[in-house]
Design a protein around this motif. Structure first.
Motif, short mmCIF file in Angstrom:
data_model
loop_
_atom_site.label_atom_id
_atom_site.label_comp_id
_atom_site.label_asym_id
_atom_site.label_seq_id
_atom_site.Cartn_x
_atom_site.Cartn_y
_atom_site.Cartn_z
N TRP A 116 -2.59 4.29 -5.79
CA TRP A 116 -3.80 4.10 -4.79
C TRP A 116 -3.55 4.89 -3.69
CZ3 TRP A 116 -4.15 0.86 -0.64
CH2 TRP A 116 -5.56 0.48 -0.19
N PHE A 117 -4.70 5.27 -3.16
CA PHE A 117 -4.51 6.29 -1.92
C PHE A 117 -5.07 5.59 -0.57
CE2 PHE A 117 -3.86 8.92 -5.26
CZ PHE A 117 -2.62 9.54 -5.17
N GLY A 118 -5.27 4.24 -0.58
CA GLY A 118 -5.90 3.77 0.66
C GLY A 118 -5.29 3.94 1.93
N ALA A 144 0.88 -0.99 0.17
CA ALA A 144 0.04 0.02 0.06
C ALA A 144 0.71 1.16 0.08
CB ALA A 144 -1.05 0.01 1.11
N MET A 145 2.03 1.19 0.80
CA MET A 145 2.97 2.26 0.64
C MET A 145 3.48 2.58 -0.66
SD MET A 145 6.52 2.78 2.76
CE MET A 145 5.92 2.07 4.21
N GLY A 146 3.93 1.57 -1.27
CA GLY A 146 4.52 1.85 -2.95
C GLY A 146 3.30 2.22 -3.51
N LEU A 147 1.98 1.72 -3.45
CA LEU A 147 0.97 2.44 -4.37
C LEU A 147 0.68 3.82 -4.01
CD1 LEU A 147 -1.46 -0.70 -4.27
CD2 LEU A 147 -0.03 0.09 -6.36
N TYR A 148 0.80 4.00 -2.77
CA TYR A 148 0.89 5.48 -2.39
C TYR A 148 1.53 6.36 -2.72
CZ TYR A 148 -0.15 9.28 1.26
OH TYR A 148 -0.51 10.27 1.95
N ILE A 149 3.06 6.04 -2.83
CA ILE A 149 3.88 7.00 -3.41
C ILE A 149 4.13 7.03 -4.79
CG2 ILE A 149 6.64 6.87 -3.57
CD1 ILE A 149 6.75 5.77 -0.72
N MET A 190 11.39 8.84 -10.54
CA MET A 190 11.97 8.58 -9.23
C MET A 190 11.05 7.90 -8.19
SD MET A 190 14.65 8.11 -7.34
CE MET A 190 15.96 9.07 -8.05
N ARG A 191 9.79 8.45 -8.05
CA ARG A 191 8.93 8.24 -7.15
C ARG A 191 8.42 6.77 -7.82
NH1 ARG A 191 6.08 11.70 -4.04
NH2 ARG A 191 4.28 10.60 -4.09
N ARG A 192 8.02 6.62 -8.94
CA ARG A 192 7.65 5.16 -9.58
C ARG A 192 8.77 3.93 -9.24
NH1 ARG A 192 4.69 6.47 -15.22
NH2 ARG A 192 2.59 7.15 -14.32
N ALA A 193 9.96 4.38 -9.55
CA ALA A 193 10.86 3.42 -8.94
C ALA A 193 10.96 3.02 -7.65
CB ALA A 193 12.44 4.03 -9.48
N ILE A 194 10.84 4.06 -6.68
CA ILE A 194 10.66 3.76 -5.17
C ILE A 194 9.47 3.05 -5.00
CG2 ILE A 194 10.65 4.81 -3.14
CD1 ILE A 194 12.34 7.20 -4.29
N ALA A 195 8.35 3.52 -5.60
CA ALA A 195 7.08 2.91 -5.49
C ALA A 195 7.15 1.24 -5.67
CB ALA A 195 6.13 3.47 -6.18
N LEU A 196 7.94 0.98 -6.89
CA LEU A 196 7.95 -0.35 -7.34
C LEU A 196 9.02 -1.01 -6.34
CD1 LEU A 196 8.29 0.26 -11.31
CD2 LEU A 196 6.31 -0.74 -9.92
N LEU A 197 9.81 -0.52 -6.07
CA LEU A 197 10.85 -1.34 -5.14
C LEU A 197 10.04 -1.77 -3.77
CD1 LEU A 197 14.17 0.58 -5.43
CD2 LEU A 197 13.74 -1.77 -6.05
N LEU A 198 9.16 -0.82 -3.35
CA LEU A 198 8.38 -1.06 -2.19
C LEU A 198 7.53 -2.15 -2.19
CD1 LEU A 198 7.92 2.37 -0.83
CD2 LEU A 198 9.16 0.86 0.22
N ILE A 199 6.67 -2.19 -3.41
CA ILE A 199 5.74 -2.99 -3.74
C ILE A 199 6.57 -4.49 -3.97
CG2 ILE A 199 4.26 -3.77 -5.67
CD1 ILE A 199 3.60 -0.90 -6.32
N ALA A 200 7.59 -4.41 -4.65
CA ALA A 200 8.27 -5.91 -4.84
C ALA A 200 8.73 -6.41 -3.33
CB ALA A 200 9.68 -5.56 -5.65
N GLY A 201 9.11 -5.34 -2.52
CA GLY A 201 9.51 -5.88 -1.29
C GLY A 201 8.31 -6.55 -0.50
N GLY A 202 7.22 -5.97 -0.48
CA GLY A 202 5.89 -6.35 -0.11
C GLY A 202 5.52 -7.78 -0.76
N LEU A 203 5.57 -7.93 -1.77
CA LEU A 203 5.02 -9.08 -2.55
C LEU A 203 6.26 -10.12 -2.09
CD1 LEU A 203 4.30 -7.98 -5.95
CD2 LEU A 203 2.89 -8.64 -4.10
#
Length: 207
Positions: A73-75, A64-69, A171-184
């Motif tokens: 998605w702003f859940g 969710a943090m990755g999607l937010y950044i 940059m935001r998308r790169a950080i977001a994708l890394l967070l999402i990958a970490g969550g998965l």
């Protein structure tokens, strides 16, 4: 979000190096104390059984943090609305500290920062709770705070070009994708651990 608030609080060119350093020390200390509390609570016998649930929650919040950044998605905003109830009393305490003139005022404001309504902070706290240890929980939140330092310091010193780079869509998308990958990855490892525990319990039951 934190960067915008920092700028509004007068942490730009008007702040002295001592004030800026005191503010960030207070902020990191607030994160560390919250992490220690989360790790301690999760380590108690009554809560320890919820470890797997906490791991799943932390993984989902990381996604969710990755999607937010990434602005997809702003859940996490519902968590921020809930946290606003805690922040309002502290706002009244923080008001006399502004504008920041002395290091002790900046330190006090930084100590209030950990309970601001921020979904990113709450996501990191869920991860800290999964450590089930006072020291590990504190270390997790300290690492989280240290990770925010580069961007926050750039706001403090007014480095406009570097701020723009960190806020750029790429940059935001790169950080977001890394967070999402970490969550998965965390979800996958937790699911594997859950399956292992179930097999172990089934084996003990048969014996």
């Amino acid at each position: 979000m934190c960067g915008g608030i920092s700028a509004a609080l007068g942490l730009g060119g008007a702040a002295t190096p001592a004030t800026t350093a005191a503010y960030h020390c207070g902020r990191l200390l607030s994160y560390t104390l919250l992490g220690a509390a989360a790790g301690t609570l999760a380590a108690t016998p009554d809560v320890a059984g919820w470890t797997l649930a906490l791991r799943y929650l932390a993984a989902l919040l990381l996604i969710a943090m990755g999607l937010y950044i990434g602005n997809w998605w702003f859940g996490l905003q519902w968590l921020e609305r809930g946290g606003a109830f805690l922040w309002r009393p502290l706002q009244r305490l923080a008001a006399p500290l502004l504008p920041l003139r002395r290091p002790r005022e900046a330190l006090a404001l930084g100590l209030c920062w950990g309970v601001m309504p921020c979904g990113l902070i709450y996501s990191a706290l869920a991860l800290a709770a999964t450590r089930q240890s006072t020291l590990d929980g504190a270390a997790t939140m300290l690492s989280f705070g240290a990770g925010t330092l580069p961007a926050m310091l750039l706001v403090s010193v007014g480095a406009t070009r570097l701020q723009a780079l960190l806020r750029s869509r790429g940059m935001r998308r790169a950080i977001a994708l890394l967070l999402i990958a970490g969550g998965l990855w965390s979800l996958a490892t937790t699911a594997s651990h859950s399956e292992h525990l179930l097999h172990a319990k089934a084996s003990q039951h048969h014996h």
